[in-house]
Write a protein that holds these residues in place. Structure first.
Motif, PDB file in Angstrom:
ATOM      1  N   LYS A  89      33.038 -13.072  -5.139  1.00 60.58           N
ATOM      2  CA  LYS A  89      32.035 -13.011  -4.068  1.00 60.58           C
ATOM      3  C   LYS A  89      32.362 -11.879  -3.092  1.00 60.58           C
ATOM      4  CE  LYS A  89      30.395 -17.812  -4.097  1.00 60.58           C
ATOM      5  NZ  LYS A  89      30.345 -19.108  -3.355  1.00 60.58           N
ATOM      6  N   GLN A  90      33.654 -11.674  -2.818  1.00 63.21           N
ATOM      7  CA  GLN A  90      34.045 -10.588  -1.916  1.00 63.21           C
ATOM      8  C   GLN A  90      33.694  -9.223  -2.514  1.00 63.21           C
ATOM      9  OE1 GLN A  90      38.235 -11.183  -1.234  1.00 63.21           O
ATOM     10  NE2 GLN A  90      37.937 -13.039  -0.024  1.00 63.21           N
ATOM     11  N   GLY A  91      33.733  -9.119  -3.843  1.00 59.13           N
ATOM     12  CA  GLY A  91      33.453  -7.842  -4.495  1.00 59.13           C
ATOM     13  C   GLY A  91      32.027  -7.690  -4.988  1.00 59.13           C
ATOM     14  N   ASN A  92      31.189  -8.670  -4.693  1.00 60.07           N
ATOM     15  CA  ASN A  92      29.815  -8.641  -5.202  1.00 60.07           C
ATOM     16  C   ASN A  92      28.933  -7.734  -4.351  1.00 60.07           C
ATOM     17  OD1 ASN A  92      27.371  -9.069  -6.369  1.00 60.07           O
ATOM     18  ND2 ASN A  92      27.200 -11.230  -5.828  1.00 60.07           N
ATOM     19  N   SER A  93      28.768  -6.516  -4.798  1.00 63.57           N
ATOM     20  CA  SER A  93      27.859  -5.565  -4.143  1.00 63.57           C
ATOM     21  C   SER A  93      27.175  -4.743  -5.227  1.00 63.57           C
ATOM     22  CB  SER A  93      28.642  -4.644  -3.187  1.00 63.57           C
ATOM     23  OG  SER A  93      29.611  -3.898  -3.904  1.00 63.57           O
ATOM     24  N   ASN A  94      26.139  -4.014  -4.852  1.00 65.01           N
ATOM     25  CA  ASN A  94      25.368  -3.209  -5.811  1.00 65.01           C
ATOM     26  C   ASN A  94      24.972  -4.046  -7.031  1.00 65.01           C
ATOM     27  OD1 ASN A  94      25.690  -0.581  -4.389  1.00 65.01           O
ATOM     28  ND2 ASN A  94      27.849  -0.890  -4.889  1.00 65.01           N
ATOM     29  N   ASP A  95      24.346  -5.188  -6.749  1.00 61.47           N
ATOM     30  CA  ASP A  95      24.004  -6.141  -7.811  1.00 61.47           C
ATOM     31  C   ASP A  95      22.494  -6.354  -7.855  1.00 61.47           C
ATOM     32  OD1 ASP A  95      24.522  -7.957  -9.879  1.00 61.47           O
ATOM     33  OD2 ASP A  95      24.579  -9.654  -8.502  1.00 61.47           O
ATOM     34  N   GLY A  96      21.756  -5.252  -7.969  1.00 62.75           N
ATOM     35  CA  GLY A  96      20.298  -5.350  -7.962  1.00 62.75           C
ATOM     36  C   GLY A  96      19.734  -6.172  -9.101  1.00 62.75           C
ATOM     37  N   GLU A  97      20.432  -6.202 -10.237  1.00 62.10           N
ATOM     38  CA  GLU A  97      19.934  -6.949 -11.401  1.00 62.10           C
ATOM     39  C   GLU A  97      20.423  -8.397 -11.430  1.00 62.10           C
ATOM     40  OE1 GLU A  97      17.753  -5.612 -13.228  1.00 62.10           O
ATOM     41  OE2 GLU A  97      17.927  -3.558 -12.530  1.00 62.10           O
ATOM     42  N   GLY A  98      21.370  -8.743 -10.557  1.00 65.22           N
ATOM     43  CA  GLY A  98      21.834 -10.131 -10.477  1.00 65.22           C
ATOM     44  C   GLY A  98      22.898 -10.521 -11.479  1.00 65.22           C
ATOM     45  N   TYR A  99      23.481  -9.547 -12.200  1.00 61.70           N
ATOM     46  CA  TYR A  99      24.472  -9.895 -13.219  1.00 61.70           C
ATOM     47  C   TYR A  99      25.775 -10.412 -12.602  1.00 61.70           C
ATOM     48  CZ  TYR A  99      21.336  -7.320 -16.310  1.00 61.70           C
ATOM     49  OH  TYR A  99      20.238  -6.893 -17.007  1.00 61.70           O
ATOM     50  N   LYS A 100      26.151  -9.848 -11.474  1.00 61.27           N
ATOM     51  CA  LYS A 100      27.395 -10.292 -10.842  1.00 61.27           C
ATOM     52  C   LYS A 100      27.235 -11.699 -10.262  1.00 61.27           C
ATOM     53  CE  LYS A 100      29.017  -5.603  -9.824  1.00 61.27           C
ATOM     54  NZ  LYS A 100      29.354  -4.594  -8.797  1.00 61.27           N
ATOM     55  N   ALA A 101      26.072 -11.969  -9.698  1.00 61.54           N
ATOM     56  CA  ALA A 101      25.802 -13.326  -9.198  1.00 61.54           C
ATOM     57  C   ALA A 101      25.805 -14.323 -10.350  1.00 61.54           C
ATOM     58  CB  ALA A 101      24.458 -13.357  -8.467  1.00 61.54           C
ATOM     59  N   GLU A 102      25.303 -13.901 -11.503  1.00 58.75           N
ATOM     60  CA  GLU A 102      25.319 -14.773 -12.680  1.00 58.75           C
ATOM     61  C   GLU A 102      26.748 -15.066 -13.105  1.00 58.75           C
ATOM     62  OE1 GLU A 102      23.308 -14.741 -17.122  1.00 58.75           O
ATOM     63  OE2 GLU A 102      24.474 -13.015 -16.473  1.00 58.75           O
ATOM     64  N   PHE A 103      27.617 -14.060 -13.054  1.00 59.98           N
ATOM     65  CA  PHE A 103      29.022 -14.268 -13.413  1.00 59.98           C
ATOM     66  C   PHE A 103      29.656 -15.341 -12.530  1.00 59.98           C
ATOM     67  CE2 PHE A 103      33.439 -13.334 -12.208  1.00 59.98           C
ATOM     68  CZ  PHE A 103      34.066 -13.522 -13.434  1.00 59.98           C
ATOM     69  N   ILE A 104      29.373 -15.278 -11.245  1.00 66.31           N
ATOM     70  CA  ILE A 104      29.930 -16.271 -10.314  1.00 66.31           C
ATOM     71  C   ILE A 104      29.454 -17.667 -10.690  1.00 66.31           C
ATOM     72  CG2 ILE A 104      29.903 -17.028  -7.898  1.00 66.31           C
ATOM     73  CD1 ILE A 104      29.724 -13.989  -7.165  1.00 66.31           C
ATOM     74  N   ARG A 105      28.180 -17.788 -11.076  1.00 67.07           N
ATOM     75  CA  ARG A 105      27.664 -19.095 -11.499  1.00 67.07           C
ATOM     76  C   ARG A 105      28.348 -19.571 -12.782  1.00 67.07           C
ATOM     77  NH1 ARG A 105      22.653 -16.915  -9.593  1.00 67.07           N
ATOM     78  NH2 ARG A 105      22.005 -16.285 -11.694  1.00 67.07           N
ATOM     79  N   LEU A 106      28.648 -18.642 -13.689  1.00 65.74           N
ATOM     80  CA  LEU A 106      29.335 -19.022 -14.925  1.00 65.74           C
ATOM     81  C   LEU A 106      30.730 -19.567 -14.643  1.00 65.74           C
ATOM     82  CD1 LEU A 106      28.459 -16.183 -17.485  1.00 65.74           C
ATOM     83  CD2 LEU A 106      27.620 -18.520 -17.463  1.00 65.74           C
ATOM     84  N   VAL A 107      31.438 -18.934 -13.719  1.00 71.28           N
ATOM     85  CA  VAL A 107      32.772 -19.434 -13.360  1.00 71.28           C
ATOM     86  C   VAL A 107      32.657 -20.836 -12.779  1.00 71.28           C
ATOM     87  CG1 VAL A 107      34.879 -19.021 -12.035  1.00 71.28           C
ATOM     88  CG2 VAL A 107      33.593 -17.078 -12.944  1.00 71.28           C
ATOM     89  N   GLU A 108      31.655 -21.034 -11.930  1.00 78.55           N
ATOM     90  CA  GLU A 108      31.442 -22.367 -11.359  1.00 78.55           C
ATOM     91  C   GLU A 108      31.135 -23.389 -12.450  1.00 78.55           C
ATOM     92  OE1 GLU A 108      28.314 -21.412  -8.672  1.00 78.55           O
ATOM     93  OE2 GLU A 108      29.653 -21.028  -6.971  1.00 78.55           O
ATOM     94  N   THR A 109      30.316 -22.987 -13.430  1.00 78.13           N
ATOM     95  CA  THR A 109      29.964 -23.876 -14.536  1.00 78.13           C
ATOM     96  C   THR A 109      31.179 -24.215 -15.381  1.00 78.13           C
ATOM     97  OG1 THR A 109      27.739 -22.936 -14.652  1.00 78.13           O
ATOM     98  CG2 THR A 109      28.525 -24.100 -16.604  1.00 78.13           C
ATOM     99  N   SER A 110      32.066 -23.240 -15.562  1.00 77.64           N
ATOM    100  CA  SER A 110      33.194 -23.406 -16.489  1.00 77.64           C
ATOM    101  C   SER A 110      34.239 -24.379 -15.978  1.00 77.64           C
ATOM    102  CB  SER A 110      33.861 -22.052 -16.745  1.00 77.64           C
ATOM    103  OG  SER A 110      34.608 -21.634 -15.608  1.00 77.64           O
ATOM    104  N   LYS A 111      34.204 -24.712 -14.710  1.00 75.77           N
ATOM    105  CA  LYS A 111      35.250 -25.574 -14.144  1.00 75.77           C
ATOM    106  C   LYS A 111      35.345 -26.902 -14.868  1.00 75.77           C
ATOM    107  CE  LYS A 111      33.912 -25.128  -9.779  1.00 75.77           C
ATOM    108  NZ  LYS A 111      33.900 -25.251  -8.308  1.00 75.77           N
ATOM    109  N   GLN A 112      34.229 -27.403 -15.360  1.00 77.33           N
ATOM    110  CA  GLN A 112      34.242 -28.707 -16.030  1.00 77.33           C
ATOM    111  C   GLN A 112      34.781 -28.625 -17.448  1.00 77.33           C
ATOM    112  OE1 GLN A 112      30.167 -30.114 -17.031  1.00 77.33           O
ATOM    113  NE2 GLN A 112      29.503 -28.167 -16.126  1.00 77.33           N
ATOM    114  N   TYR A 113      34.942 -27.382 -17.983  1.00 79.71           N
ATOM    115  CA  TYR A 113      35.460 -27.248 -19.343  1.00 79.71           C
ATOM    116  C   TYR A 113      36.911 -26.785 -19.362  1.00 79.71           C
ATOM    117  CZ  TYR A 113      30.444 -27.164 -20.066  1.00 79.71           C
ATOM    118  OH  TYR A 113      29.103 -27.463 -20.031  1.00 79.71           O
ATOM    119  N   ASN A 114      37.488 -26.516 -18.214  1.00 77.29           N
ATOM    120  CA  ASN A 114      38.849 -25.981 -18.165  1.00 77.29           C
ATOM    121  C   ASN A 114      39.748 -26.902 -17.371  1.00 77.29           C
ATOM    122  OD1 ASN A 114      38.718 -23.071 -19.361  1.00 77.29           O
ATOM    123  ND2 ASN A 114      36.882 -23.279 -18.130  1.00 77.29           N
TER     124      ASN A 114
END
Length: 721
Positions: free
Chosen positions: A696-721
């Motif tokens: 989140k601290q490094g999330n800039s220049n994200d016009g397409e939303g790919y970096k925000a999606e990555f953050i959501r994936l990490v949040e999702t993965s918590k239940q599998y790790n």
């Protein structure tokens, strides 16, 4: 006075016409029939030929004029067309492209006591049927079969079996209700027919009036004797029906195993050499696993491909070389006493009109394994995106392979888009997979139409499941290495799941002067083949190698993060016969090293050998205290055979992580997550919360939303790790 009115009227009409002729920004939201936003929908302006895709919230923006026709398309949904009028906002609702449930097929299987009966509908119909669940459901609920629970034994009671997605699309399935509890198809399939008291099927208004729009494909209502499943939760229902959980990993997918890079001492291993890697298939594949609620196979994780999925803000080159070199040193977020060195390359952004003409051959797998919706149907839609980027001076041929290989479209000009798209639309799947024969024909076609100084490329689209012809990884490797000598580049597009052969796809791309992407949805196709078309399809440098020499006075040990299958021997650096990665127009490449500074005590280091008597490992008169390392690059021009060398010194200068660039923070967070997914033994901190915080601290220049999606994936993965 009358003339003034005429003049003012004429001016008003002129303003109206000018307004209509001016392009403006049209925006809106695309949703499905239940008003949920749809990401990845293609919005195409038929007049300007521009297209965009909706983001994760179903939002889009596109330039259009009054009177332009916008076409909204998405796999599995009916196309919608909307003419641009006065409003700048156009919201669209798409509806599934399927037919409502109209009938149910029930098939009885079994063996009579007198003779063996084949598992076919005709023979089963001749058997006398008992009045049980099979009788109750027959002809009433789509996709239901009745099968003998004991295989071919002479048991009288069949069990209910629901056909899988191969024969019935999930969009066409009815809702199942068992004793008032919503159930899944696999749960209903496990019910003992002897426990069933009553079965009823609701359709049309009778279904939707009770259960809402989700029941548009019908409702199968089952009541059991004594209501034995009433008020059970999903897990309780699974337990009672003895349903095992889905396996964590698909059993037929194939990934090459590798061991992560260890720490090395610059005194014993003074040089680290590797090929660049612009592929990002591993990240989109990981995304697919996490979005499907599956655990990620360890060997599916290639950290460098995760890092290189994202774009970073490196400056354009300012000299004669086709890429700029950028380095940065900061703290390691997962091992507090260590440092991270980031090396970033930025390829020159060449304007589209200056790009050379393209000679492309689409090599398409149309074998039986490609029949799923996320394979050949998605593949065809993907390649249409690429076709829309072509110019008149470009040409495309289409070669297919299944039981045999053949050409379905000879080289065709890029401005004949309808002809190319019509050829794609006619493709159907079936047969075995003659992958080797297809590759031979595709390269033969590409070389016969070779454009000197142009972009000559085979684009292979498949699930990688070759089973006829050259099949082993070593055979395919030799074949592609031989074809590389023709000067034709290779792009590999991977599709599908369940039997996906990542290992073969990676070998083909690595050995064929190529790149490799995994297309998990139409949005990813639009990114790789549309928005990043130039970087994906036009090489500005090939055989790009990196060699770094660390200063032992400053560096106690180092390790390259990722790139395990791209490492080279030190002597390979100057050997122009050794293949390496290609860099595309405006592409970025990022590599990370973890460094244990001199004098730092570390649990990751083995005991150091005693100083050598006869071999000096330190410089005598100059310890280069202001230098951390020296980095060298070698590359060839796309049509060149002799490499060019670049050299740059990296200062021994580090900044605290909180003051580091956004690129350093985000790339480190992505690498950290990859190391966690691989269950790396070389990271001390595996906190998902800390990874998310840094990303989140490094999330800039994200016009397409790919970096925000990555953050959501990490949040999702918590239940599998």
């Amino acid at each position: 006075m009358k003339s003034l009115k005429l003049i003012s009227s004429a001016i008003a009409m002129l303003i109206c016409f000018v307004t209509m002729a001016q392009e403006r920004t049209i925006s809106g939201i695309v949703s499905d029939e239940s008003k949920q936003p749809l990401p990845g929908v293609t919005v195409f302006n038929q007049t300007s030929k521009k297209n965009v895709a909706t983001d994760f919230d179903g939002k889009y923006t596109i330039q259009a004029k009054t009177g332009d026709m916008l076409v909204f398309s998405f796999i599995g949904y009916k196309n919608q067309s909307q003419k641009v009028q006065n409003s700048n906002t156009i919201n669209i609702k798409l509806f599934p492209d399927n037919q409502t449930l109209s009938e149910v097929v029930v098939v009885g299987y079994g063996v009579s006591s007198s003779e063996y009966e084949d598992r076919s509908y005709a023979r089963a119909e001749r058997r006398r049927e008992k009045k049980d669940a099979a009788q109750a459901l027959k002809g009433k609920a789509t996709g239901i079969q009745v099968q003998n629970s004991m295989g071919y034994s002479a048991m009288p009671s069949p069990t209910v079996v629901i056909r899988g997605n191969e024969s019935v699309s999930p969009k066409n399935e009815p809702i199942y209700i068992i004793d008032g509890v919503p159930a899944k198809a696999n749960q209903m399939a496990k019910i003992n027919p002897n426990d069933i008291d009553n079965v009823s099927v609701l359709k049309d208004k009778n279904a939707t009036s009770i259960y809402g729009s989700k029941a548009s494909n019908g409702v199968v209502v089952i009541s059991t004797k004594n209501e034995i499943y009433k008020n059970l939760s999903e897990k309780e229902l699974d337990k009672k029906l003895n349903i095992l959980p889905n396996p964590a990993e698909p059993t037929q997918e194939d990934y090459d195993a590798f061991v992560e890079n260890a720490f090395e001492s610059p005194k014993t291993a003074p040089l680290s050499t590797f090929s660049i890697d612009v592929d990002n298939a591993s990240y989109t594949n990981i995304r697919r696993f996490l979005n499907n609620g599956q655990q990620v196979p360890k060997d599916a994780v290639r950290v460098e491909e995760m890092v290189n999925f994202f774009k970073y803000t490196y400056p354009q080159p300012k000299n004669e070389h086709p890429f700029s070199i950028n380095t940065e040193v900061s703290d390691s977020p997962w091992n507090k006493n260590n440092k991270i060195l980031k090396i970033g390359l930025q390829g020159e952004n060449i304007p589209t009109h200056d790009l050379p003409a393209s000679n492309l051959v689409f090599l398409i797998d149309v074998s039986g394994s490609m029949s799923d919706m996320n394979k050949l149907p998605l593949l065809k839609q993907s390649l249409k995106i690429l076709v829309n980027e072509l110019r008149a001076k470009d040409k495309v041929a289409i070669v297919v392979y299944a039981g045999a290989a053949g050409m379905v479209l000879p080289p065709t000009s890029g401005d004949e888009k309808k002809t190319i798209i019509d050829a794609l639309d006619k493709l159907q799947s079936g047969g075995s997979t003659a992958g080797g024969a297809g590759i031979e024909l595709a390269y033969k076609t590409a070389t016969e139409n070779f454009i000197k100084g142009g972009n000559n490329r085979v684009i292979l689209a498949t699930d990688g499941d070759f089973n006829v012809g050259s099949t082993s990884n070593s055979d395919m490797e030799k074949l592609i290495e031989e074809k590389r000598k023709t000067g034709v580049f290779l792009t590999c597009l991977g599709y599908g799941m369940g039997n996906y052969k990542d290992s073969k796809m990676e070998i083909l791309a690595d050995k064929g002067n190529g790149n490799y992407a995994y297309i998990d949805n139409i949005q990813e196709a639009n990114r790789f083949l549309g928005k990043e078309f130039k970087g994906s399809m036009f090489a500005i440098a090939k055989d790009v190698k990196i060699q770094i020499e660390f200063n032992p006075k400053q560096v106690q040990a180092y390790r390259l993060i990722g790139y395990e299958n791209r490492k080279l021997r030190p002597e390979d650096f100057k050997n122009d016969a050794i293949d390496a990665g290609e860099l595309g127009s405006n592409h970025t490449v990022t590599a990370l090293y973890e460094i244990i500074p001199a004098g730092v005590k570390s649990d990751y280091l083995a005991e150091q050998p005693d100083p050598l008597k006869y071999t000096k490992t330190e410089t005598s008169s100059n310890n280069y205290s202001n230098e951390l390392a020296t980095i060298k690059f070698r590359y060839k021009k796309p049509d060149g055979e002799k490499s060019i060398e670049m050299v740059q010194v990296i200062e021994n200068k580090s900044v605290a992580l909180e003051k580091a660039s956004d690129d350093m923070k985000f790339s480190s967070a992505v690498a950290w997550f990859g190391l966690k997914l691989r269950d790396s033994k070389l990271i001390a901190d595996k906190s998902s919360e800390e990874i998310i915080k840094l990303a989140k601290q490094g999330n800039s220049n994200d016009g397409e939303g790919y970096k925000a999606e990555f953050i959501r994936l990490v949040e999702t993965s918590k239940q599998y790790n």
